[in-house]
Design an enzyme around this catalytic site. Structure first.
Site, PDB file in Angstrom:
ATOM      1  N   GLY A 212      71.219  86.947  46.931  1.00  7.54           N
ATOM      2  CA  GLY A 212      71.764  85.924  46.029  1.00  7.54           C
ATOM      3  C   GLY A 212      72.413  84.810  46.817  1.00  7.54           C
ATOM      4  O   GLY A 212      72.169  84.669  48.020  1.00  7.54           O
ATOM      5  N   ASN A 213      73.202  84.009  46.146  1.00  6.05           N
ATOM      6  CA  ASN A 213      73.931  82.949  46.856  1.00  6.05           C
ATOM      7  C   ASN A 213      75.254  82.684  46.133  1.00  6.05           C
ATOM      8  O   ASN A 213      75.550  83.302  45.110  1.00  6.05           O
ATOM      9  CB  ASN A 213      73.071  81.682  46.972  1.00  6.05           C
ATOM     10  CG  ASN A 213      72.672  81.151  45.612  1.00  6.05           C
ATOM     11  OD1 ASN A 213      73.516  80.754  44.826  1.00  6.05           O
ATOM     12  ND2 ASN A 213      71.368  81.173  45.324  1.00  6.05           N
ATOM     13  N   HIS A 214      76.040  81.762  46.694  1.00  5.27           N
ATOM     14  CA  HIS A 214      77.410  81.560  46.207  1.00  5.27           C
ATOM     15  C   HIS A 214      77.534  80.618  45.014  1.00  5.27           C
ATOM     16  O   HIS A 214      78.646  80.269  44.630  1.00  5.27           O
ATOM     17  CB  HIS A 214      78.289  81.007  47.342  1.00  5.27           C
ATOM     18  CG  HIS A 214      78.548  82.018  48.416  1.00  5.27           C
ATOM     19  ND1 HIS A 214      79.131  83.228  48.159  1.00  5.27           N
ATOM     20  CD2 HIS A 214      78.280  82.001  49.746  1.00  5.27           C
ATOM     21  CE1 HIS A 214      79.231  83.912  49.278  1.00  5.27           C
ATOM     22  NE2 HIS A 214      78.715  83.193  50.257  1.00  5.27           N
ATOM     23  N   SER A 215      76.433  80.171  44.432  1.00  7.53           N
ATOM     24  CA  SER A 215      76.554  79.238  43.301  1.00  7.53           C
ATOM     25  C   SER A 215      77.314  79.899  42.146  1.00  7.53           C
ATOM     26  O   SER A 215      77.053  81.049  41.788  1.00  7.53           O
ATOM     27  CB  SER A 215      75.144  78.838  42.834  1.00  7.53           C
ATOM     28  OG  SER A 215      75.240  78.195  41.590  1.00  7.53           O
ATOM     29  N   ALA A 280      70.693  77.027  41.845  1.00  6.75           N
ATOM     30  CA  ALA A 280      70.433  77.342  43.243  1.00  6.75           C
ATOM     31  C   ALA A 280      69.492  78.551  43.250  1.00  6.75           C
ATOM     32  O   ALA A 280      69.929  79.699  43.309  1.00  6.75           O
ATOM     33  CB  ALA A 280      71.745  77.661  43.951  1.00  6.75           C
TER      34      ALA A 280
END
Ligand code: CTP
Length: 402
Positions: A212-215, A280
């Protein structure tokens, strides 16, 4: 959510018997989410007390140009009041005040504030039936509406005089409904459909792990709220996010992976007017998702990744009437890379965030953007809250679409 939510309303109260209803009107406006500042004429105080109205509006009521504070006279700035207001409502509006408004007479604070107000002004006449149909009153109404003021017609019924006819001020709830309808009808995106992608995507590795990512989804959610406040119906395709959106014009499609987001987008994209891809999306996903939790048996472990579908590019490929806006998060050669993405994905505009700018991008409440038009011309903005950035983005989109 009411269109009055978050709006600053100046309520002008004049000296008619219907002034007793202004207490209910203040409550109804506040219930709709507005902040209310009451300005009343001296004579109106014979019908309703400033204490009642200030208690309900939670603001001191203004009625004269000066006020005594700790033995010092201070000035009530009608120009500031006029500029503060998003709209002004004069209710009840007597024949006397309406006539003065139509002539530009300025002998009290309410009239000075009216002349200073640049916002829409609504007026709800309240008078006896013969006064209401007198040619001078009809003339006044016509003159006031020719200036752009909006009349909330009086209703028929029993009047204070005991006579029955037209002249009763519209009921407070009806005044609020009238204003809401009028404002909604003038919203620039009324009848338009907007699709927004937001948040991160989670690409499963096994039943408990993901890429995943930090969005956080904040930017996309602010865009959805802004679009709705402009009257659009919004489909918000939202990846895993802690943000909860509750708005009658916004349908939230909660998704997890890029594939889910792709599918959800294409169920709503075909007939939309504006689409904004702020999500994102993970660029790669595991080629195979393990059915059981992966055990740490080996010292090294490799995950074979394959590209996810580029959702925005797929929207650009089949674009017809849609005004399509993408985001670009860059760390170097920012404008050049953003313009390349704009062309490659067949966009109408792209919003550039640079991770070099402090306060921009993920996990912040602020953002710093450059809006780049189809022809490549950039407009750069200062660091602002994501709510303000959403507003700037829609200002640009409205310029291009309306
Ligand atoms: N985007 C998308 N689907 C993807 C990847 C990106 O819809 N699989 C959209 C994003 O929502 C954004 C735009 O494409 O509006 C650009 O995303 P960005 O991550 O900046 O660029 P990429 O196209 O992924 O290219 P790169 O990561 O190589 O810079």
């Amino acid at each position: 959510m009411s269109v009055l939510s978050g709006k600053n309303v100046l309520l002008g109260v004049t000296a008619g018997i219907a002034a007793y209803k202004s207490a209910t009107l203040v409550r109804a406006l506040i219930k709709a989410g507005a902040s209310v500042q009451v300005v009343m004429t001296e004579k109106a105080k014979d019908f309703v007390t400033p204490l009642t109205l200030s208690t309900l509006s939670k603001r001191p009521v203004h009625s004269s140009f000066t006020k005594e504070e700790d033995d010092n006279a201070t000035w009530t700035n009608h120009v500031e009041l006029g500029l503060w207001a998003d709209l002004m409502v004069v209710a009840p509006a007597t024949a006397n005040t309406l006539s003065k408004m139509s002539q530009g007479t300025c002998d009290n604070l309410l009239l000075a504030t009216y002349l200073s107000a640049k916002c829409p002004v609504y007026f709800a006449p309240a008078m006896d039936l013969d006064m209401y149909i007198h040619p001078s009153s009809t003339n006044t109404f016509e003159k006031l509406t020719s200036f752009g003021n909006i009349m909330i017609p009086a209703t028929s019924g029993e009047l204070a005089s005991g006579l029955v006819g037209q002249g009763r001020m519209a009921e407070p709830e009806d005044i609020v409904a009238f204003i809401e309808n009028d404002m909604q009808g003038k919203l620039p995106l009324r009848g338009k459909k907007v699709v927004i992608t937001a948040g991160p995507t989670y690409e499963a590795i096994d039943p408990v792990r993901f890429i995943g990512n930090h969005s956080s989804g904040t930017m996309g959610c602010e865009l959805a709220l802004k679009a709705a406040s402009l009257g659009a119906t919004v489909d918000l395709i939202l990846g895993p996010s802690a943000i909860k959106i509750d708005h009658s014009l916004i349908t939230v499609h909660a998704v997890v992976s890029g594939e889910d987001m792709y599918n959800a987008v294409h169920t709503v994209y075909g007939d939309c007017d504006i689409a904004i891809a702020s999500a994102a999306v993970a660029d790669y996903r595991p080629a195979h998702v393990a059915q059981e939790k992966i055990k740490k048996n080996d010292d090294e472990f490799t995950i074979h990744l394959v590209k996810t579908k580029d959702i925005l590019a797929s929207m650009g490929e089949i674009k017809k009437q849609q005004f399509l806006v993408g985001f670009a998060l860059e760390t170097e050669n920012e404008q050049e890379n953003a313009i390349k993405k704009l062309r490659k994905k067949n966009l109408d505009a792209i919003v550039l965030n640079s991770l070099k700018d402090k306060g921009a991008g993920f996990k912040t409440k602020t953002n710093k953007i450059t809006f780049i038009d189809k022809d490549g011309s950039p407009t750069s903005y200062d660091l602002k809250s994501k709510k303000e950035v959403a507003s700037d983005i829609f200002d640009r989109i409205l310029l291009k679409t309306i």
